[in-house]
Design an enzyme around this catalytic site. Sequence first.
Site, short mmCIF file in Angstrom:
data_model
loop_
_atom_site.label_atom_id
_atom_site.label_comp_id
_atom_site.label_asym_id
_atom_site.label_seq_id
_atom_site.Cartn_x
_atom_site.Cartn_y
_atom_site.Cartn_z
N CYS A 97 6.55 65.27 6.97
CA CYS A 97 5.48 64.83 6.08
C CYS A 97 5.18 65.94 5.09
O CYS A 97 5.39 67.12 5.37
CB CYS A 97 4.24 64.40 6.86
SG CYS A 97 3.64 65.58 8.10
N SER A 122 5.46 68.59 10.32
CA SER A 122 4.77 68.81 9.06
C SER A 122 5.59 69.75 8.19
O SER A 122 6.44 70.50 8.69
CB SER A 122 3.40 69.45 9.30
OG SER A 122 3.54 70.83 9.63
N ASP A 123 5.35 69.70 6.88
CA ASP A 123 5.83 70.80 6.05
C ASP A 123 5.04 72.04 6.46
O ASP A 123 4.00 71.95 7.13
CB ASP A 123 5.66 70.49 4.57
CG ASP A 123 6.66 71.25 3.70
OD1 ASP A 123 7.18 72.28 4.16
OD2 ASP A 123 6.89 70.83 2.56
N CYS A 124 5.52 73.19 6.06
CA CYS A 124 4.98 74.42 6.64
C CYS A 124 3.57 74.72 6.14
O CYS A 124 3.35 74.94 4.94
CB CYS A 124 5.95 75.57 6.37
SG CYS A 124 7.54 75.26 7.19
N ALA A 165 1.24 72.50 6.24
CA ALA A 165 0.62 71.27 5.73
C ALA A 165 -0.49 70.78 6.66
O ALA A 165 -1.40 70.08 6.21
CB ALA A 165 1.67 70.17 5.55
#
Length: 758
Positions: free
Chosen positions: A246, A282-284, A286
């Site tokens: 995401c 998640s994206d880092c 996020a």
Amino acid sequence: MATFALSALLLAGYARALFPDCQLGPLSNNSVCDTTATPLQRATALVNLMTFEEKVNNTGNTSPGVPRLGLPPYQWWQEALHGVASSPGVNFSDSGEFSYASSFPQPILMGAAFDDALIHSVATIVSTEARAFNNNNRSGLNFWTPNINPFKDPRWGRGQETPGEDPFHLSSYVYQLITGLQGGLDPEIKKLVATCKHFVAYDVEDWEGNVRYGFDALVSSQDLVEYYTPSYRTCARDANVGSFMCSYNALNGVPTCANSYLLQTILREHWGWTKEDQWVTSDCDAIQNIYSPHDYTATREEAVAAALIAGADSDCGTYYPAHLGAAYDQGLYNISVLDRALIRQYAGLVKLGYFDPAESVSYRSLGWANVSTPEAEELTYTAAVEGITLLKNDGSLPLSPSLTTLALIGPWANATSQMQGNYFGVAPYLHSPLYAAQQLNFTINYSTGPGVNDPTTGSFPDAFAAAEASEAIIYIGGIDDTVESEANDRNTIDWPGVQLDFIDQLSEMGKPLIVLQMGGGQIDSSALLANDKVNALVWGGYPGQSGGTALFDILVGNKAPAGRLPVTQYPVDYVYEVPMTDMALRPGPGNPGRTYKWYTGTPVFEFGFGLHYTNFTASIAPTDTSATYDISTLVNGCTGAAYPDLCPFNSYTANVTNTGSSVASDYVSLLFLKGEFGPYPYPNKALVAYSRLYAVAPLTSQTTTLNLTLGSLARVDDYGNTILYPGSYSVVLDVDSKDVYNFTLTGQPAVLDEWPQP
């Protein structure tokens, strides 16, 4: 404290990797080591052994494992955008074995090849090398690739990471990529786990104060279905990808990593992405962004709970491990939700053979001998050659064999790591254009000239001297990672610095001038197109480790160009006509339309454009020659397809003839659909099929088959429903309309896919 056993060392010939010891370790009597149990049963048995604290500790990308259980630490974050890449989980050695890996061109250039078989071959090599690194404890098995967001706006800094702007093209590309990376559609043991990112509507880094971490993408259901999600649907529904990521941004007010409509209703329920081993990261950081700067929740605990419940199973970052404990104490989520997340991830490791005996997993025998093989090196070259695109040529290319002295000028002329773009690893070699020219025994007068974004002219005299001393001039410039990159969008799409002024002065020297435009995002080259003294223009993207050799082999005619632009090249004023933050595709007030489908202006070069060193004619012939089709008959007659949009409609045989007398060349057949059907406005056209033919010999023909489905004909309504409409349709071959076939659909509209409403 238990020690971790290197179980693979028990077998001669198998590599040294850190895997759980299912023979003698603490887990040996647990069902996670039972190869006859299902991945769900095995992962559940493992998670059930963990204490609450151990569960929470393993919710971040850097998992400490559980020492008392013999579960090793594991890094979930590896990168392999166009080759095994430097990242937290990938460890290149300083020298010798595992000090490098194959470095292919950036996806934007490989996308220009329009060659699905090529993409599958590239992915197969990348995954083989990734497994070899893993077997030697130099990487994990989860790779956070590909970036499959469509490249809608030319200013986007990460467009180089994508195959281009068209959703059908991206979907075809990603299917081949995923199945190549994972070792098939649904293998018993996955080769590795790929990750489709960044879900969804993510294409703003930092534009005029709009930063990706807090950007709210306002997207209509129509655009979401028609443009932003098709590649992700292919990932989930059709290619069986192991994980999703995401994105940083919000979608219509809800951060994507806390968006149950996206992660549950659409991804898992509507697309059927429900296997026990499929999970979302998640994206880092996020997850942290949900709390700030999105300000979606009042507390950090509410942020982590919202994400976990929505379906973000893992946090690339520290917020889950730091705050899930307190969130649970506050009653913000049920323990079953935490268990579900961990079970999904560890079931993914089960599917990778992580808990299996080494001798039962064929991939565990891969080692250094399987990295950067001669076949891999050749494919890095082929991938670059196939994507390089000829945009202008007055006959000066290929270079005359009588030329012996060349001026090689420009900030890319001696490019090495510059050719890799971003998300790259250590390459076995980086053959620059200068190196390649020297191998061809030219006498080279080399000068860098002005830098990519250099506003000064101090370098001009030396470069002009090099040009004066030469028979022909090769200028290699454009843009690079200093101008376009992650967290760095562009504000203009002009050639940066003083490059255009410099090129114009080179053109006045009365010598053949060849310009190579490099970089991922397009820049307005209309001045070069209009200047008759610029004899040829070539786009070379980011061509990877063999890039210089590929470029010069095109220039001298050892290879013939056949790439096609995977994006539109807009005039420079385009960026002043629409804000980057406007997510709408269709033209309207303050928006001239986005991508070739909707743009109402005149592009410098259109999507799919590309010249050759020879001439081609082509025609199409349908298998079914009917002029009229009844919609209900088409829909009711569909049998055997998993989904209505995949139902076959018709096949078109393209007959392609090389009418030239001297050059064999590849040819890409692009099939577009246009007409008056469905909601107004109608798109200019839409790509519905493509195929690459190889080495069509002079004065000979080859054929290829282009298949259309009911989904190829469908449009999307305001609610996101995919519908087959009555109307007039035209199938058009290639950007210059080499052939056209018309037909009509009659009857009542039929819904092929009913989109869940928010």
